[in-house]
Scaffold this active site. Structure first.
Site, PDB file in Angstrom:
ATOM      1  N   ASP A  52       5.832  24.294  19.790  1.00 23.70           N
ATOM      2  CA  ASP A  52       5.694  23.784  21.163  1.00 23.70           C
ATOM      3  C   ASP A  52       6.133  22.316  21.241  1.00 23.70           C
ATOM      4  OD1 ASP A  52       3.536  22.637  19.890  1.00 23.70           O
ATOM      5  OD2 ASP A  52       2.059  23.213  21.401  1.00 23.70           O
ATOM      6  N   SER A  53       6.544  21.742  20.093  1.00 20.92           N
ATOM      7  CA  SER A  53       7.227  20.443  20.124  1.00 20.92           C
ATOM      8  C   SER A  53       8.558  20.596  20.860  1.00 20.92           C
ATOM      9  CB  SER A  53       7.432  19.912  18.702  1.00 20.92           C
ATOM     10  OG  SER A  53       8.019  20.887  17.873  1.00 20.92           O
ATOM     11  N   ASP A  91       4.734  29.475  18.314  1.00 21.54           N
ATOM     12  CA  ASP A  91       3.609  28.562  18.509  1.00 21.54           C
ATOM     13  C   ASP A  91       2.969  28.846  19.874  1.00 21.54           C
ATOM     14  OD1 ASP A  91       2.065  26.492  17.618  1.00 21.54           O
ATOM     15  OD2 ASP A  91       3.542  24.915  18.039  1.00 21.54           O
ATOM     16  N   LYS A 121       1.274  30.967  15.684  1.00 19.98           N
ATOM     17  CA  LYS A 121       0.470  29.847  15.188  1.00 19.98           C
ATOM     18  C   LYS A 121      -0.414  29.356  16.324  1.00 19.98           C
ATOM     19  CE  LYS A 121       2.120  25.474  14.585  1.00 19.98           C
ATOM     20  NZ  LYS A 121       1.184  24.707  15.460  1.00 19.98           N
ATOM     21  N   GLU A 123      -3.625  26.214  17.212  1.00 21.91           N
ATOM     22  CA  GLU A 123      -4.294  25.007  16.743  1.00 21.91           C
ATOM     23  C   GLU A 123      -5.810  25.158  16.803  1.00 21.91           C
ATOM     24  OE1 GLU A 123      -2.898  21.492  18.800  1.00 21.91           O
ATOM     25  OE2 GLU A 123      -0.786  21.943  18.377  1.00 21.91           O
ATOM     26  N   GLU A 190      -1.862  18.947   9.447  1.00 23.92           N
ATOM     27  CA  GLU A 190      -1.091  17.862  10.071  1.00 23.92           C
ATOM     28  C   GLU A 190      -1.896  16.567  10.100  1.00 23.92           C
ATOM     29  OE1 GLU A 190       0.772  18.698  13.855  1.00 23.92           O
ATOM     30  OE2 GLU A 190       1.439  16.618  14.070  1.00 23.92           O
TER      31      GLU A 190
HETATM   32  O1  KIV Z   1       5.159  22.357  17.424  1.00 20.46           O
HETATM   33  C1  KIV Z   1       5.395  21.908  16.281  1.00 20.46           C
HETATM   34  O2  KIV Z   1       6.480  21.404  15.992  1.00 20.46           O
HETATM   35  C2  KIV Z   1       4.323  22.008  15.286  1.00 20.46           C
HETATM   36  C3  KIV Z   1       4.607  21.410  13.933  1.00 20.46           C
HETATM   37  C4  KIV Z   1       4.470  19.953  14.027  1.00 20.46           C
HETATM   38  C5  KIV Z   1       3.753  21.993  12.879  1.00 20.46           C
HETATM   39  O3  KIV Z   1       3.292  22.499  15.560  1.00 20.46           O
END
Ligand code: KIV
Length: 274
Positions: A52-53, A91, A121, A123, A190
């Site tokens: 989600d970055s 994510d 993934k 969080e 992280e």
């Molecule tokens: O969204 C992302 O890029 C991440 C990584 C930093 C692990 O969650």
């Protein structure tokens, strides 16, 4: 068509194969956001995270918080079209799994069905154990993510290294054990001190994948645009840029502009003549 006569699907690394890399081979992981980055990273990465970055690095948002599931699914579809062999993880964006384990299952199922991801993934630590167990129970492998949680930036009061106090380190260890017991097959660490990441890595039997968590992790993950030198904002301390595509792009674009202005482009080689 029988299973035997089906066209051979490209062979991707599987979740059990990635899990088995713990203690044997360091895991190489990186993010990707579209078919081009998916193609570029496919030959070097074991795990590709459609992170989600995407929000701050591609879509121009100021954090990961505004990213929607539809945007993530569009990105995931593009990455899966570009890549062939890496394990693909989607994510789950903010707000798509926190309210209930049912939400987590619904959002994860969309990622798997619509974007071709193999795993998701999410969080959070012990507080997400119920959601992780429900998603795993639905047959969807989960990568957990603890430590600095970008989706909780407001609760953390900024992007701050976590686990610096004795209590904080103990909490992270408990979180790691909780998500591993809930069924996560890998764990992103992280923004935590190296010593805490090392303790977690020896305490759990799933691979840890670090980002700003030191060298003792079972693998490392970085953001594609940071690695490529395409970051337009603040570069975190833990990033090592391995290329400078921003500079290369700026030079190429300036040459294009100069050639158009001077009439040097197109030349006969780029024209159809006649
Ligand atoms: O969204 C992302 O890029 C991440 C990584 C930093 C692990 O969650």
């Amino acid at each position: 068509m029988s299973a035997g006569s089906a066209a051979q699907a490209p062979k991707r690394l599987t979740c059990p194969q990635l899990r088995a890399m713990k203690g044997a081979t360091k895991i190489v992981a990186i993010t990707a956001y579209d078919a081009v980055s998916g193609k570029l990273v496919d030959s070097i990465a074991d795990l590709v995270l459609v992170g989600d970055s995407l929000g701050p690095n591609v879509l121009g948002y100021d954090s990961t918080i505004p990213v929607t599931l539809d945007e993530m699914i569009a990105a995931g579809r593009a990455v899966s079209r570009g890549s062939q062999r890496a394990l693909l993880v989607g994510d789950l964006p903010f707000g798509t799994y926190q309210a209930s384990p049912e939400d987590a299952v619904r959002s994860s199922a969309r990622f798997i069905k619509e974007a071709g991801m193999q795993a998701v993934k999410l969080e959070g630590g012990a507080e997400r154990a119920g959601a992780i167990a429900a998603v795993v129970d639905a047959g969807i492998p989960v990568v957990a993510h603890i430590g600095l949680l970008p989706q909780s930036v407001h609760a953390m009061g900024g992007y701050r290294v976590q686990g610096k106090t004795e209590q904080g380190a103990r909490d992270l260890l408990d979180d790691a054990k909780a998500v591993a017991s809930a069924g996560a097959f890998a764990l992103v660490l992280e923004g935590i001190p190296d010593s805490v990441a090392a303790a977690i890595t020896s305490a759990v039997d799933i691979p840890t994948i670090g980002i700003g968590a030191g060298a003792a992790c079972d693998g490392q993950i970085l953001v594609f645009t940071d690695v490529m030198g395409l970051n337009f904002g603040h570069l975190p301390k833990f990033v090592r840029p391995y290329a400078n595509l921003r500079e290369v792009a700026a030079e190429g674009l300036a040459k294009y502009r100069d050639d158009v202005r001077s009439g040097g482009f197109p030349g006969s080689a780029e024209s159809y003549g006649g």
